[in-house]
Write an enzyme that holds these catalytic residues in place. Structure first.
Site, PDB file in Angstrom:
ATOM      1  N   ASP A 133       1.068  -1.230  -0.002  1.00  0.00           N
ATOM      2  CA  ASP A 133       0.127   0.161  -0.071  1.00  0.00           C
ATOM      3  C   ASP A 133       1.057   1.259  -0.101  1.00  0.00           C
ATOM      4  OD1 ASP A 133       0.888  -0.816   2.661  1.00  0.00           O
ATOM      5  OD2 ASP A 133      -0.666   0.865   3.483  1.00  0.00           O
ATOM      6  N   GLU A 198      -0.295  -1.052   5.603  1.00  0.00           N
ATOM      7  CA  GLU A 198       0.968  -0.707   6.536  1.00  0.00           C
ATOM      8  C   GLU A 198       0.828   0.894   6.831  1.00  0.00           C
ATOM      9  OE1 GLU A 198       4.784   1.222   7.546  1.00  0.00           O
ATOM     10  OE2 GLU A 198       3.709   1.348   5.997  1.00  0.00           O
TER      11      GLU A 198
END
Length: 506
Positions: A133, A198
């Site tokens: 991400d 994350e």
């Protein structure tokens, strides 16, 4: 000992040292099969860059909780799954359910990928953690190009996620795929744990790690994280520590409504005045924290650590200039680095509830909340710091004899992380860096908090190493994020060399 035997022993020792010097000389060519591996990576670097371009094109933004970005995150995890399966890995995409949002809406959480290649009990098992991400990015924020279209300019590959963290994840995959393409046996067993949340706080990750401790992670010997940067533009680094963080809110309240200063000014204890006194009691103008006992837990400086700071390559004037700071609090490289890494720091972040708009307004806020945090270092303990902060602020507030109410809360507590630099994988990484880059790495710490390292260390209780690939000017989280082609390709070689060194040393 007989003089003749002593001379023979001395000659043999000298020969061993000479051979070791030849083995680790930066001018020595890589041994087979590394020369074949390096040649393959060089010949196929355009293909590796093309794959990074395809991954950067996926807008896997985990910070904006909207359906279209969640679809992109699921697409990203599916692409990674396909990539790993094509390498022959066994892949499990773990369903994590849904995330409940404050407005009552729920969104699916992208799966966490658990994958493995090889299960030879004679080989070490190395697990790579990465995330796919990214932070939000818009071209009108100041990007020179579309952030989701990888653009190469002067050897720099610009794009959101290029260095944080898609580039390093792919560099690891490139190393594995090269052994596969050359039909070479992997020197180590490989495991992957790849997540897609994350940047949003690694939702559900800790729970999964605890659940898989005695299953997926039971055979893992070492964990590698490549989610930070070098301290230099050209010299590689190994990271062996990060600071923790304790974040506090201190609220001072008289009443829920604001006051008019013409009607009430001069006849009550004003919350802002109380809060300014409290915040002003925390740290002095030289950066020294004024909370009693706060430095008592800090690990003492050793001679070995001092030498590591002296060896680090840092142009202080260039660092100051690029930071656009007129003057730092300290004058030497060693002092600067120690106060970034091995000493705690206290930062005041803001005041909620106070008038902060343009113009003039004669208001006395009825309540205000101050926000500050302390970066923790080994061997500081979050619980002890919380007690010290609360005791200090209560003492300061009591001396003001204010009729207001004060409340203190710690809303975040992350422990610092430190690794053993004499551990097998740190020694292997140093050797690999010598082979690929022809130099010793800077041994650095990170002034920020990277909770995943401490999480793995505490739960899995295996060696954790941070092996960065990105240069100091890569701009993770900011506009025009990039990774240099050189870092990306040489980083792929570094991981391949690391596999072989691990196999030798384990």
């Amino acid at each position: 000992m007989d003089p003749k035997l002593r001379r023979m022993a001395s000659s043999f020792l000298a020969l061993l040292l000479l051979l070791e010097g030849v083995m680790f000389s930066s001018s020595s060519p890589p041994s087979w099969p590394l020369d074949k591996v390096f040649q393959y990576i060089d010949l196929h670097q355009d293909e590796f860059v093309q794959t990074l371009k395809e991954w950067v094109a996926v807008k896997s933004d985990s910070l904006q909780p909207v359906p279209r970005f969640r679809k992109e995150l699921f697409l990203m995890m599916a692409m990674a799954t396909d990539k790993l399966q094509r390498l022959g890995a066994e892949v499990d995409s773990v369903d994590l359910g849904s995330q409940q949002l404050p407005g009552g809406q729920s969104l699916p959480i992208p799966p966490i990928i658990l994958a493995h290649l090889g299960n030879d009990p004679k080989k070490p098992t190395v697990c790579f953690y990465g995330h796919l991400d990214v932070q939000s990015a818009h071209q009108d924020d100041g990007w020179l190009t579309d952030p989701y279209t990888l653009m190469e300019v002067d050897g720099k590959l610009y794009g959101r996620g290029a260095t944080d963290n898609k580039g390093p994840v792919l560099a690891w995959i490139n190393a594995v795929s090269t052994f596969r393409a050359l039909e070479q046996d992997l020197p180590v067993n490989i495991k992957f744990i790849l997540e897609g949340m994350e940047e949003a706080g690694s939702i559900a990750l800790e729970e999964l790690i605890r659940k898989e401790k005695d299953r997926f992670f039971s055979s893992v010997d070492y964990i590698v994280i490549s989610d930070n940067l070098w301290l230099s533009k050209r010299k590689p680094a190994l990271t062996y520590g990060t600071r923790g963080n304790s974040y506090f809110l201190v609220k001072v309240k008289c009443r829920d409504q604001d006051f008019h200063s013409g009607t009430f000014g001069g006849i009550l204890n004003e919350p802002v005045a109380d809060l300014v006194a409290l915040l002003g009691s925390l740290v002095d103008s030289s950066g020294h924290i004024l909370i009693p006992g706060i430095y008592d837990q800090v690990a003492p400086l050793t001679e070995e650590e001092k030498e590591m700071y002296e060896a680090i390559d840092l142009d202080l004037e260039q660092y100051r200039s690029s930071s656009q700071v007129e003057k730092f609090l300290f004058d030497t490289k060693e002092e600067i680095l120690m106060h970034l890494w091995r000493y705690p720091s206290l930062s005041i972040h803001g005041i909620e509830g106070a008038f902060d708009k343009p113009g003039t307004k004669t208001v006395i806020p009825g309540w205000v909340t101050g926000k500050f945090s302390i970066r923790l270092v080994p061997h500081m303990n979050v619980s002890m710091v919380e007690k010290q902060v609360k005791q200090h602020l209560e003492d300061v507030f009591s001396k003001r004899n204010s009729s207001n109410q004060m409340a203190i809360s710690m809303v975040l507590g992350v422990q610092p992380w430190i690794a053993n630099t004499n551990d097998t994988q740190y020694l292997a990484a140093k050797r690999a860096i010598r082979t690929v880059f022809g130099t010793e790495p800077d041994m650095i710490q990170d002034g920020s908090s990277i909770p995943i390292a401490k999480l793995f260390q505490d739960i899995i209780q295996k060696s954790v190493m941070m092996l960065p690939l990105g240069a100091v000017d890569d701009g993770e989280h900011s506009q025009n994020e990039k990774i240099n082609r050189w870092n990306y390709i040489e980083g792929s070689k570094l991981f391949a060399a690391f596999f072989l060194e691990m196999a030798k040393l384990h």
